[in-house]
Design a protein around this motif. Structure first.
Motif, PDB file in Angstrom:
ATOM      1  N   GLN A  23       1.466   2.424   2.185  1.00  0.00           N
ATOM      2  CA  GLN A  23       0.860   3.578   2.853  1.00  0.00           C
ATOM      3  C   GLN A  23       1.829   4.277   3.804  1.00  0.00           C
ATOM      4  O   GLN A  23       1.712   5.479   4.039  1.00  0.00           O
ATOM      5  N   VAL A  24       2.802   3.550   4.334  1.00  0.00           N
ATOM      6  CA  VAL A  24       3.822   4.201   5.170  1.00  0.00           C
ATOM      7  C   VAL A  24       4.638   5.176   4.317  1.00  0.00           C
ATOM      8  O   VAL A  24       4.904   6.309   4.719  1.00  0.00           O
ATOM      9  N   GLU A  26       3.608   6.598   1.573  1.00  0.00           N
ATOM     10  CA  GLU A  26       2.721   7.718   1.216  1.00  0.00           C
ATOM     11  C   GLU A  26       2.632   8.722   2.362  1.00  0.00           C
ATOM     12  O   GLU A  26       2.603   9.928   2.145  1.00  0.00           O
ATOM     13  N   MET A  27       2.626   8.214   3.581  1.00  0.00           N
ATOM     14  CA  MET A  27       2.509   9.066   4.764  1.00  0.00           C
ATOM     15  C   MET A  27       3.768   9.911   4.985  1.00  0.00           C
ATOM     16  O   MET A  27       3.694  11.084   5.323  1.00  0.00           O
ATOM     17  N   CYS A  45       7.525   6.875  11.239  1.00  0.00           N
ATOM     18  CA  CYS A  45       7.147   5.601  10.602  1.00  0.00           C
ATOM     19  C   CYS A  45       6.797   4.561  11.656  1.00  0.00           C
ATOM     20  O   CYS A  45       5.789   3.858  11.535  1.00  0.00           O
ATOM     21  N   TYR A  48       3.406   5.200  13.254  1.00  0.00           N
ATOM     22  CA  TYR A  48       2.336   4.959  12.274  1.00  0.00           C
ATOM     23  C   TYR A  48       2.116   3.451  12.087  1.00  0.00           C
ATOM     24  O   TYR A  48       0.982   2.964  12.113  1.00  0.00           O
ATOM     25  N   GLN A  53      -1.502   1.424  12.098  1.00  0.00           N
ATOM     26  CA  GLN A  53      -1.730   0.243  11.254  1.00  0.00           C
ATOM     27  C   GLN A  53      -1.859  -1.061  12.045  1.00  0.00           C
ATOM     28  O   GLN A  53      -2.317  -2.064  11.500  1.00  0.00           O
ATOM     29  N   ARG A 252       1.937   2.407  -4.842  1.00  0.00           N
ATOM     30  CA  ARG A 252       1.503   3.616  -4.132  1.00  0.00           C
ATOM     31  C   ARG A 252       0.602   4.484  -5.016  1.00  0.00           C
ATOM     32  O   ARG A 252       0.636   4.391  -6.236  1.00  0.00           O
TER      33      ARG A 252
END
Ligand code: MF3
Ligand code: CO
Ligand code: CO
Length: 263
Positions: A23-24, A26-27, A45, A48, A53, A252
């Protein structure tokens, strides 16, 4: 020869850590553009991972000398372990972002290639072949598969495209430790090496160079660059060996690849 067989409890935690690492990536995609610095990407990153998270960024202070940032950003001819800095990315650059998070005491480790501005044809082709190397290797993972089988699949596909496989860095067992046994080398001979067993978790993370596989580590003692300054690419997934195949713990949303393969 002392790969850890994960318990069902640990495997469930690995699924969560793997998903969070994915998900990192994807972000961060939408932030990779002309003019942004790798330091800015690192900060996005880091915040996040920590604030959203509730995870720990494993690279920060890892090793010796302690890695100074929370992700690795490897631009163009940097093979791996690039240190985020204040240099803006420019049109045509390619950058690998390598994310490792720790959640509930276990690691998820994954990396992806990103392109800045208009695509550079050579960089795109290299990245595509490198991702194919990763996927072809994942497709053969199951109990009884040998480490040399993985190496051979990767080496054959890279060399058929007249690229070379980096020898000095490899994939690794992963779990409560960041880098556990066994080492997963990305070249070799089928039918050789340790046999995979259900419950093992490890990464495959081929680094493929457009020119020579030879490398140089810069004075910062981390940044590995191609000796000929030609392009390098890398993709990484964290995997679980199941009873009859493999599960991609860091898959992903943007990937056209199965999360589970059963043979
Ligand atoms: N994430 C890398 C790997 O795939 C390791 C980075 S170590 C660091 O194994 F210290 F450079 F972050
Ligand atoms: Co890794
Ligand atoms: Co990694």
């Amino acid at each position: 020869m002392s790969a850890i067989i994960k318990t069902p409890e640990l495997i469930e935690k690995m699924r969560i850590a793997g998903k969070l690492a994915a998900q990192v990536l994807e972000m961060i995609g939408e932030h990779v553009k002309v003019g942004v610095t790798t330091d800015e990407l690192n900060t996005l990153c880091h915040n996040y991972i920590v604030d959203v998270q509730g995870c720990i960024p494993a690279p920060l202070n890892y090793g010796y000398p302690p890695f100074p940032k929370s992700v690795c950003t490897s631009v163009n001819h940097v093979i791996c372990h690039g240190i985020p800095d204040d240099k803006p990315l420019k049109n045509g650059d390619s950058v690998n972002i390598d994310v490792t998070v720790i959640k509930d005491g276990v690691h998820g480790d994954t990396s992806k290639m990103f392109f800045v501005g208009e695509p550079n044809i050579q960089a795109k082709r290299l990245a595509k072949v490198t991702q194919e190397c990763l996927y072809k290797a994942i497709e053969i993972v199951k109990p009884g598969c040998r480490l040399g089988d993985i190496g051979e699949v990767i080496q054959k596909h890279a060399e058929a495209a007249s690229y070379s496989v980096v020898r000095d860095f490899c994939g690794h067992g992963i779990g409560e430790g960041f880098h556990e046994e066994p080492q997963i080398v990305h070249y070799g001979k089928a039918g050789t090496g340790e046999e995979l067993k259900a419950g093992m978790c490890f990464t495959i993370e081929p680094m493929i160079n457009a020119g020579t596989y030879r490398l140089k580590v810069l004075k910062d003692q981390w940044t590995a660059v191609t000796k000929d300054r030609k392009l390098s690419a890398q993709w990484e997934h964290t995997l679980l060996v199941t009873e009859n195949g493999v599960e991609v713990l860091t898959l992903r949303n943007d990937e056209d690849f199965p999360r589970v393969i059963s043979h």
